[in-house]
Design a protein around this motif. Structure first.
Motif, PDB file in Angstrom:
ATOM      1  N   MET A  43      -8.630 -31.633 -73.653  1.00  0.00           N
ATOM      2  CA  MET A  43      -7.665 -30.978 -73.889  1.00  0.00           C
ATOM      3  C   MET A  43      -7.769 -29.444 -72.931  1.00  0.00           C
ATOM      4  O   MET A  43      -7.078 -28.994 -72.444  1.00  0.00           O
ATOM      5  N   ASP A  44      -9.135 -29.057 -73.575  1.00  0.00           N
ATOM      6  CA  ASP A  44      -9.553 -27.569 -72.878  1.00  0.00           C
ATOM      7  C   ASP A  44      -9.568 -27.706 -71.294  1.00  0.00           C
ATOM      8  O   ASP A  44      -9.302 -26.834 -70.698  1.00  0.00           O
ATOM      9  N   PHE A  45     -10.149 -28.602 -70.881  1.00  0.00           N
ATOM     10  CA  PHE A  45     -10.511 -28.987 -69.511  1.00  0.00           C
ATOM     11  C   PHE A  45      -9.013 -28.998 -68.772  1.00  0.00           C
ATOM     12  O   PHE A  45      -8.781 -28.286 -67.818  1.00  0.00           O
ATOM     13  N   VAL A  46      -8.071 -30.029 -69.368  1.00  0.00           N
ATOM     14  CA  VAL A  46      -6.892 -30.075 -68.604  1.00  0.00           C
ATOM     15  C   VAL A  46      -6.062 -28.831 -68.646  1.00  0.00           C
ATOM     16  O   VAL A  46      -5.401 -28.330 -67.705  1.00  0.00           O
ATOM     17  N   GLU A  47      -6.105 -27.993 -69.893  1.00  0.00           N
ATOM     18  CA  GLU A  47      -5.406 -26.867 -69.839  1.00  0.00           C
ATOM     19  C   GLU A  47      -5.775 -25.629 -68.877  1.00  0.00           C
ATOM     20  O   GLU A  47      -5.063 -24.909 -68.539  1.00  0.00           O
ATOM     21  N   SER A  48      -7.032 -25.904 -68.609  1.00  0.00           N
ATOM     22  CA  SER A  48      -7.803 -24.916 -67.638  1.00  0.00           C
ATOM     23  C   SER A  48      -7.666 -25.085 -66.166  1.00  0.00           C
ATOM     24  O   SER A  48      -7.874 -24.721 -65.368  1.00  0.00           O
ATOM     25  N   TYR A  49      -7.137 -26.584 -66.039  1.00  0.00           N
ATOM     26  CA  TYR A  49      -7.336 -27.090 -64.595  1.00  0.00           C
ATOM     27  C   TYR A  49      -5.878 -26.528 -63.934  1.00  0.00           C
ATOM     28  O   TYR A  49      -4.759 -26.432 -64.181  1.00  0.00           O
ATOM     29  N   GLY A  50      -6.384 -26.000 -62.739  1.00  0.00           N
ATOM     30  CA  GLY A  50      -5.254 -24.967 -62.225  1.00  0.00           C
ATOM     31  C   GLY A  50      -4.213 -25.506 -61.352  1.00  0.00           C
ATOM     32  O   GLY A  50      -3.218 -25.019 -60.918  1.00  0.00           O
ATOM     33  N   GLU A  51      -4.236 -26.845 -60.955  1.00  0.00           N
ATOM     34  CA  GLU A  51      -3.199 -27.457 -60.302  1.00  0.00           C
ATOM     35  C   GLU A  51      -2.180 -28.126 -61.138  1.00  0.00           C
ATOM     36  O   GLU A  51      -1.151 -28.809 -60.588  1.00  0.00           O
ATOM     37  N   VAL A  52      -2.301 -28.056 -62.373  1.00  0.00           N
ATOM     38  CA  VAL A  52      -1.306 -28.676 -63.321  1.00  0.00           C
ATOM     39  C   VAL A  52      -0.777 -27.760 -64.494  1.00  0.00           C
ATOM     40  O   VAL A  52      -1.697 -26.825 -64.792  1.00  0.00           O
ATOM     41  N   GLU A  53       0.179 -27.629 -65.021  1.00  0.00           N
ATOM     42  CA  GLU A  53       0.807 -26.936 -66.228  1.00  0.00           C
ATOM     43  C   GLU A  53       0.975 -27.946 -67.387  1.00  0.00           C
ATOM     44  O   GLU A  53       1.649 -28.820 -67.020  1.00  0.00           O
ATOM     45  N   VAL A  54       0.498 -27.862 -68.396  1.00  0.00           N
ATOM     46  CA  VAL A  54       0.597 -28.679 -69.657  1.00  0.00           C
ATOM     47  C   VAL A  54       2.018 -28.221 -70.258  1.00  0.00           C
ATOM     48  O   VAL A  54       2.343 -27.159 -70.862  1.00  0.00           O
ATOM     49  N   ILE A  55       2.803 -29.514 -70.317  1.00  0.00           N
ATOM     50  CA  ILE A  55       4.168 -29.384 -70.974  1.00  0.00           C
ATOM     51  C   ILE A  55       3.946 -29.506 -72.180  1.00  0.00           C
ATOM     52  O   ILE A  55       4.582 -28.845 -73.238  1.00  0.00           O
ATOM     53  N   SER A  56       3.437 -30.684 -72.615  1.00  0.00           N
ATOM     54  CA  SER A  56       3.221 -31.225 -73.943  1.00  0.00           C
ATOM     55  C   SER A  56       1.914 -32.051 -74.166  1.00  0.00           C
ATOM     56  O   SER A  56       1.207 -32.405 -73.072  1.00  0.00           O
ATOM     57  N   ILE A  57       1.473 -32.032 -75.493  1.00  0.00           N
ATOM     58  CA  ILE A  57       0.331 -32.871 -75.735  1.00  0.00           C
ATOM     59  C   ILE A  57       0.634 -33.682 -77.066  1.00  0.00           C
ATOM     60  O   ILE A  57       1.101 -32.998 -78.090  1.00  0.00           O
ATOM     61  N   ASN A  58       0.244 -34.905 -76.826  1.00  0.00           N
ATOM     62  CA  ASN A  58       0.241 -35.880 -77.899  1.00  0.00           C
ATOM     63  C   ASN A  58      -0.921 -36.434 -78.340  1.00  0.00           C
ATOM     64  O   ASN A  58      -1.208 -37.331 -77.662  1.00  0.00           O
ATOM     65  N   GLU A  59      -1.478 -36.218 -79.391  1.00  0.00           N
ATOM     66  CA  GLU A  59      -2.904 -36.459 -79.872  1.00  0.00           C
ATOM     67  C   GLU A  59      -2.882 -37.570 -80.912  1.00  0.00           C
ATOM     68  O   GLU A  59      -2.162 -37.095 -82.085  1.00  0.00           O
ATOM     69  N   GLU A  60      -3.731 -38.767 -80.969  1.00  0.00           N
ATOM     70  CA  GLU A  60      -3.635 -39.486 -81.969  1.00  0.00           C
ATOM     71  C   GLU A  60      -5.114 -40.210 -82.117  1.00  0.00           C
ATOM     72  O   GLU A  60      -5.849 -40.376 -81.172  1.00  0.00           O
ATOM     73  N   ILE A  61      -5.583 -40.126 -83.583  1.00  0.00           N
ATOM     74  CA  ILE A  61      -6.829 -40.839 -83.692  1.00  0.00           C
ATOM     75  C   ILE A  61      -6.631 -41.999 -84.783  1.00  0.00           C
ATOM     76  O   ILE A  61      -5.936 -41.844 -85.737  1.00  0.00           O
ATOM     77  N   PHE A  62      -6.946 -43.194 -84.496  1.00  0.00           N
ATOM     78  CA  PHE A  62      -6.943 -44.114 -85.287  1.00  0.00           C
ATOM     79  C   PHE A  62      -8.557 -44.663 -85.980  1.00  0.00           C
ATOM     80  O   PHE A  62      -9.348 -44.536 -85.327  1.00  0.00           O
TER      81      PHE A  62
END
Length: 97
Positions: free
Chosen positions: A78-97
């Motif tokens: 999540m940290d990596f994607v949020e800091s990736y300069g070519e995209v903007e994170v609109i929403s995140i849905n995390e699940e752990i099973f």
């Protein structure tokens, strides 16, 4: 004795604002997916918004024997994607099973 398996996933809805065509978007998303796979050794797939040129949905999945390791891995992703300069994170849905 069987150990429990932990499956952790996160789905990102992303804005690709510098894309002006599906080709532009695919270039950006392909690069992001490749970097995620190489850096974290995880499964990554584009799972939605295929025909929208400035939006993307990608899913990331990891499997671990320990919940703490899976949570740590998702947090780093999540940290990596949020800091990736070519995209903007609109929403995140995390699940752990």
């Amino acid at each position: 004795m069987h150990k429990l398996m932990v499956i952790a996933s996160v789905v990102f809805e992303l804005g690709v604002e510098q894309a002006f065509s599906l080709k532009d978007k695919r270039r950006v998303i392909f690069g992001l997916k490749a970097r995620l796979k190489n850096k974290f050794n995880i499964a990554v797939s584009e799972t939605g918004s295929h025909d929208i040129w400035n939006r993307a949905e990608i899913a990331v999945v990891t499997v671990s024997a320990e919940r703490q390791h899976a949570e740590s891995m998702l947090s780093a992703v999540m940290d990596f994607v949020e800091s990736y300069g070519e995209v903007e994170v609109i929403s995140i849905n995390e699940e752990i099973f």
